[in-house]
Write an enzyme that holds these catalytic residues in place. Structure first.
Site, PDB file in Angstrom:
ATOM      1  N   TYR A  52      -7.284 -29.030   8.160  1.00  0.00           N
ATOM      2  CA  TYR A  52      -6.999 -27.915   7.274  1.00  0.00           C
ATOM      3  C   TYR A  52      -6.478 -26.702   8.040  1.00  0.00           C
ATOM      4  CZ  TYR A  52      -7.583 -23.882   4.278  1.00  0.00           C
ATOM      5  OH  TYR A  52      -7.343 -22.728   3.584  1.00  0.00           O
ATOM      6  N   HIS A  82       0.598 -13.502   1.658  1.00  0.00           N
ATOM      7  CA  HIS A  82      -0.741 -12.971   1.426  1.00  0.00           C
ATOM      8  C   HIS A  82      -0.806 -11.449   1.618  1.00  0.00           C
ATOM      9  CE1 HIS A  82      -1.771 -17.121   1.286  1.00  0.00           C
ATOM     10  NE2 HIS A  82      -3.059 -16.967   1.490  1.00  0.00           N
ATOM     11  N   ASN A 194      -8.383 -15.172   8.014  1.00  0.00           N
ATOM     12  CA  ASN A 194      -9.656 -15.710   7.538  1.00  0.00           C
ATOM     13  C   ASN A 194     -10.781 -14.969   8.246  1.00  0.00           C
ATOM     14  OD1 ASN A 194      -9.741 -19.278   6.756  1.00  0.00           O
ATOM     15  ND2 ASN A 194      -9.763 -17.510   5.453  1.00  0.00           N
ATOM     16  N   TYR A 277     -41.652  16.798  -6.698  1.00  0.00           N
ATOM     17  CA  TYR A 277     -41.386  15.584  -5.925  1.00  0.00           C
ATOM     18  C   TYR A 277     -40.210  15.752  -4.964  1.00  0.00           C
ATOM     19  CZ  TYR A 277     -44.438  12.907  -9.098  1.00  0.00           C
ATOM     20  OH  TYR A 277     -45.502  12.421  -9.818  1.00  0.00           O
ATOM     21  N   ARG A 280     -42.011  17.405  -2.089  1.00  0.00           N
ATOM     22  CA  ARG A 280     -43.192  16.705  -1.599  1.00  0.00           C
ATOM     23  C   ARG A 280     -42.881  15.276  -1.139  1.00  0.00           C
ATOM     24  NH1 ARG A 280     -47.735  15.045  -5.686  1.00  0.00           N
ATOM     25  NH2 ARG A 280     -46.611  16.590  -6.911  1.00  0.00           N
ATOM     26  N   PHE A 326     -16.190 -17.331   6.246  1.00  0.00           N
ATOM     27  CA  PHE A 326     -15.378 -16.210   5.758  1.00  0.00           C
ATOM     28  C   PHE A 326     -15.976 -15.562   4.517  1.00  0.00           C
ATOM     29  CE2 PHE A 326     -13.539 -20.290   4.291  1.00  0.00           C
ATOM     30  CZ  PHE A 326     -13.974 -20.233   2.978  1.00  0.00           C
ATOM     31  N   GLU A 411     -11.491 -21.801  -4.917  1.00  0.00           N
ATOM     32  CA  GLU A 411     -12.331 -20.736  -4.374  1.00  0.00           C
ATOM     33  C   GLU A 411     -13.035 -20.069  -5.560  1.00  0.00           C
ATOM     34  OE1 GLU A 411      -9.335 -18.627  -2.221  1.00  0.00           O
ATOM     35  OE2 GLU A 411      -8.965 -20.343  -0.897  1.00  0.00           O
TER      36      GLU A 411
END
Length: 504
Positions: A52, A82, A194, A277, A280, A326, A411
């Site tokens: 791959y 990409h 990746n 608060y 404190r 990844f 994916e």
């Protein structure tokens, strides 16, 4: 000089590279691992093995075999297709961190790239050439594909960079400096994109600023305690040891140290029995934020030295495994936690601001104005703080609870970690302005007290703060004061003057 070896990069080293311009280089041992890993990739290509990302397409196209003569086209096509990030670019510091972290990850020797790729990343960092990387477009699984593709474009001489304060075409800068574009070969495009370096880089920058803000919030709240004649009994060590959280114990100790010697603070029962608060419970609330910060730092420290690309190459290429390192889920959860924890610092700060300006909650002039009625004083400063706090509540919605399938459902679960890291960073910018408003109001409230009764440490903060903004005699445009103080909170002066001397 910071030596990268893929294993031991620390926060202190990253801070030196990002903030001080420290140079970097790769260790000889790590480069030797890179060479062996590259030899394994070349052997795979020569043997025509189906692996791959080396001899196949990507994502849903992983079943498409790519012959050896097309592997270079495969890699450059990957990067160009990409590189579809959108929106404003990441700050240069984040872009710089991305290159640093990507170089460090590749030096682990599991990625199969040539040494020249890592050398180029190091050269860009050392030359202060920072890729222009759009912030939006990553799903945070399969790596930060879109952002890292814009980084990879610069290695091949495409895309844009920031150089000497200008946004310029990479090609133009390369020509000026005599840098030659690289040609990506088998596996290299995939190895570059990746990874989780966008979310991790943004996370590292965010948490560095968050740490400083968390420290500053204690100093600022100490001024507020003095301005409101707060009860220091609540910070007694025995109270906090009785609960047992070390971070809470530490915050209480630092508050006691800041307020040591003050004649403006009170003891339990002296003026009132209890404080609200927001005064404190400072050790409990701020301490919980420190717990979250420690968790985030731990996860980022691991990720900065992690192999997050796919596939990973082991045993000189005899074992090449397609996995899922990844996937950004560990960082996605950490970034959501960071945003939530820092939003709480602003939440409680805004409540202290209200106590400073509301005449029904203190003995000070209404809205800290010397001419109440004719002038509004700090009235709308609380509005601004409330607005920032409310905005943070929307930004703190966890990004990691969302997932949208991608790549034709191959994916089918993603982290959204990069969105989480960006939102955390936005929250931190808002927190800084809320703290600036509290500091402004606390200093103004102290104008109505005897400043000679202040503690030594808080008075040092007050005096330096007054060098940034003067006391309010009449209404003015307060936004300028807030931005001035917020900018001051970003500087190293705080670290040098007020923080290093404490047990932080």
């Amino acid at each position: 000089m910071v030596i990268l070896d893929g294993e031991h990069l620390t926060f202190d080293q990253v801070e030196k590279v990002l903030n001080d311009g420290e140079m970097i280089k790769a260790s000889e041992e790590s480069m030797a691992r890179v060479v062996k890993s590259r030899e394994a990739v070349e052997k795979i290509v020569n043997e025509g093995r189906v692996i791959y990302g080396i001899t196949t397409g990507f994502g849903k196209l992983s079943d498409v075999y790519i012959p050896s003569e097309d592997v270079e086209d495969l890699q450059i096509n990957l990067i160009r297709s990409h590189a579809c990030g959108v929106g404003d670019p990441f700050p240069e510091k984040v872009s710089r961190a991305m290159m640093l972290l990507r170089a460090n990850a590749l030096l682990k020797g599991f990625s199969g790239v040539r040494p020249v790729l890592i050398e180029r990343l190091i050269e860009l960092v050392n030359s202060n050439i920072h890729p222009v990387i759009p912030q939006q477009g990553s799903l945070g699984a399969s790596g930060d594909l879109a952002p890292l593709s814009h980084l990879a474009l610069v290695l091949v001489g495409e895309g844009e960079v920031f150089y000497k304060g200008e946004r310029q075409p990479t090609e133009k800068v390369y020509q000026r400096l005599g840098i030659f574009p690289l040609t990506l070969t088998a596996k290299e495009g995939l190895a570059l994109i990746n990874g989780t370096q966008a979310m991790t880089a943004q996370g590292v920058v965010a948490v560095m600023e968050a740490i400083q803000l968390a420290k500053q919030s204690e100093a600022i709240s100490a001024l507020t305690i003095e301005a409101l004649n707060g009860i220091v009994t609540a910070f007694d060590e025995s109270v906090h040891k009785a609960r047992g959280y070390q971070e809470q114990i530490d915050v209480a100790a630092r508050l006691r140290e800041y307020l040591s010697g003050s004649s403006l603070v009170t003891e339990q029962g002296e003026l009132r029995v209890q404080d609200a608060y927001s005064l404190r419970c400072i050790p409990q609330v701020h301490g919980a934020t420190w717990q979250a910060l420690n968790y985030v730092i731990e996860k980022l420290q691991i990720e900065m030295n992690a192999a997050t690309d796919n596939p990973l190459i082991f045993d000189d290429g005899d074992k090449v495994i397609s996995g899922g390192n990844f996937h950004g889920q560990p960082i996605a959860l950490a970034m959501d936690f960071l945003g939530i924890a820092m939003a709480e610092v602003a939440n409680i700060s805004e409540r202290r601001i209200e106590r400073l300006v509301n005449p029904q909650l203190n003995d000070l002039p209404p809205f800290l104005s010397k001419n109440s009625g004719l002038e509004s004083g700090a009235m709308i400063l609380q509005y601004a703080a409330a607005s920032l706090v409310s905005e943070n509540k929307t930004l703190a919605h966890p990004a990691s609870v969302d997932s949208i399938p991608s790549s034709a459902n191959q994916e089918d679960h993603v982290s959204m970690g990069t969105i989480g890291s960006r939102h955390a960073y936005q929250i931190i910018q808002n927190v800084r302005r809320v703290l600036a408003i509290e500091l402004f109001c606390a200093m103004q409230a102290l104008e109505f007290r005897d400043k000679d009764k202040m503690a030594e440490r808080t008075k040092a903060v007050y005096l330096k703060g007054r060098e940034q903004v003067p006391a309010v005699e009449h209404d003015r445009v307060f936004s300028k004061d807030i931005e001035k103080l917020a900018g001051w909170l970003l500087t190293n002066e705080w670290k040098q003057l007020f923080l290093e001397s404490l047990k932080l």
